[in-house]
Scaffold this active site. Structure first.
Site, PDB file in Angstrom:
ATOM      1  N   THR A   1       1.239  -1.700  -1.343  1.00 42.12           N
ATOM      2  CA  THR A   1       2.569  -2.096  -1.795  1.00 42.12           C
ATOM      3  C   THR A   1       2.642  -3.618  -1.738  1.00 42.12           C
ATOM      4  OG1 THR A   1       3.563  -0.058  -0.976  1.00 42.12           O
ATOM      5  CG2 THR A   1       5.049  -1.885  -1.430  1.00 42.12           C
TER       6      THR A   1
ATOM      7  N   LYS B   1       7.834   1.420  -6.522  1.00 41.92           N
ATOM      8  CA  LYS B   1       7.691   1.627  -5.084  1.00 41.92           C
ATOM      9  C   LYS B   1       8.677   0.761  -4.306  1.00 41.92           C
ATOM     10  CE  LYS B   1       6.189   2.765  -1.043  1.00 41.92           C
ATOM     11  NZ  LYS B   1       4.866   2.441  -0.499  1.00 41.92           N
TER      12      LYS B   1
ATOM     13  N   LYS C   1       8.177  -6.129   5.491  1.00 41.15           N
ATOM     14  CA  LYS C   1       7.448  -6.751   4.385  1.00 41.15           C
ATOM     15  C   LYS C   1       7.904  -6.191   3.039  1.00 41.15           C
ATOM     16  CE  LYS C   1       3.722  -5.078   2.977  1.00 41.15           C
ATOM     17  NZ  LYS C   1       3.179  -4.193   1.907  1.00 41.15           N
TER      18      LYS C   1
END
Length: 304
Positions: free
Chosen positions: A101, A179, A254
């Protein structure tokens, strides 16, 4: 994910692995050898070998799957593959499937790098389902790739070795965009679930009864049903084993940061994003290395 790949690809194929944690790679090879003995397969079957570099894997493989923590790591790995010149020719085009990701801009840049080097096709295919889904082989993939029927069929075949669902969301870069949108919801839902459970418990409600009610009502979500943050409510959840394993709070912080950056670049308002980011920043500092559901414990300590 690697265990499921080894178990489901043809026995005569060799699985090459590379990890900065060399001990983990050695343990994986030893486990594969034990499984091969128990299956009674012939010599040269069910093999796992450790590669010295990502370049070595790319040279010897038709398909390479990467899974890395941050954008910079993905960029470094793929630059190391192309910086040493043209790869050996294969009968079929190489597939580079990145399940990390990362931010859409970096992902598109890497796809361009691979294309310019004529190294193969780069596909962004981030994964959802956590450690539980990885072990069970029930992960969901959302991927970005050019609209070529043969490519899409080949991709879905590979992803089926590691998961049960694969959504083609559009051109390269669309997988990571999807995502980040998904994980934005997850980040907010996780905080809301932790707050609601903490509120109910402080009101004197029994946690399991509260969770059962929520999961049969409109508050139902993955953080409440599968990854409930209250210890003992879901025995398989990280909260029931000291918040160990699972999806690290650092990774959630993150992903939320990446979503906020992408939102700013596209001029999209995310009114809950910045307050949530501040929560995860504090939680990461207080509970480094724990599953992101440790927000619940952080809230309890905050009330003391």
């Amino acid at each position: 994910m690697a265990k499921n790949l080894r178990a489901k690809i043809p026995a005569a194929d060799t699985l090459l692995v590379r990890d900065v944690n060399e001990e983990a790679a050695k343990r994986f090879v030893a486990e594969a050898e034990e499984i091969a003995r128990s299956l009674g397969v012939g010599t040269g079957e069910y093999q796992v070998k450790i590669a010295s570099s990502a370049r070595e894997i790319a040279e010897q493989s038709a398909i390479m799957v990467s899974s890395l923590p941050e954008s910079q790591h993905v960029k470094e790995v793929y630059e190391s593959i192309v910086e040493h010149g043209k790869l050996p020719e294969l009968e079929e085009e190489r597939l580079f499937i990145d399940t990390s990701t990362i931010d859409p801009v970096t992902s598109k840049d890497i796809a361009s790098t691979i294309h310019r080097a004529q190294a193969g096709q780069f596909v962004d295919a981030p994964v959802s389902g956590g450690v539980v889904g990885a072990r069970a082989g029930t992960l969901s993939f959302m991927f970005g790739a050019s609209q070529q029927p043969e490519l899409l069929e080949r991709l879905r075949g590979v992803l089926a070795f590691m998961g049960k669902k694969a959504w083609h969301l559009g051109e390269p870069g669309s997988g990571v965009s999807g995502k980040l949108a998904n994980n934005y919801i997850l980040a907010i839902n996780n905080i809301a679930t932790a707050e609601a459970m903490n509120l109910g418990v402080r009101w004197g409600l029994e946690p399991k009864a509260l969770a059962e009610m929520i999961n049969s009502s409109t508050g139902r979500c993955w953080p409440s049903e599968v990854n409930n943050p209250v210890p003992g409510v879901v025995e398989t959840a990280p909260s029931s084993r000291g918040y160990e394993g699972g999806f690290g709070v650092r990774l959630m912080h993150k992903d939320l940061r990446l979503a906020l950056t992408a939102a700013t670049e596209s001029g999209t308002p995310l009114v809950l994003g910045e307050p949530a980011r501040e929560v995860y920043k504090e939680v990461e500092g207080a509970h480094r290395g724990k599953d992101f559901s440790v927000v619940y414990q952080w809230l309890q300590n905050k009330a003391k």
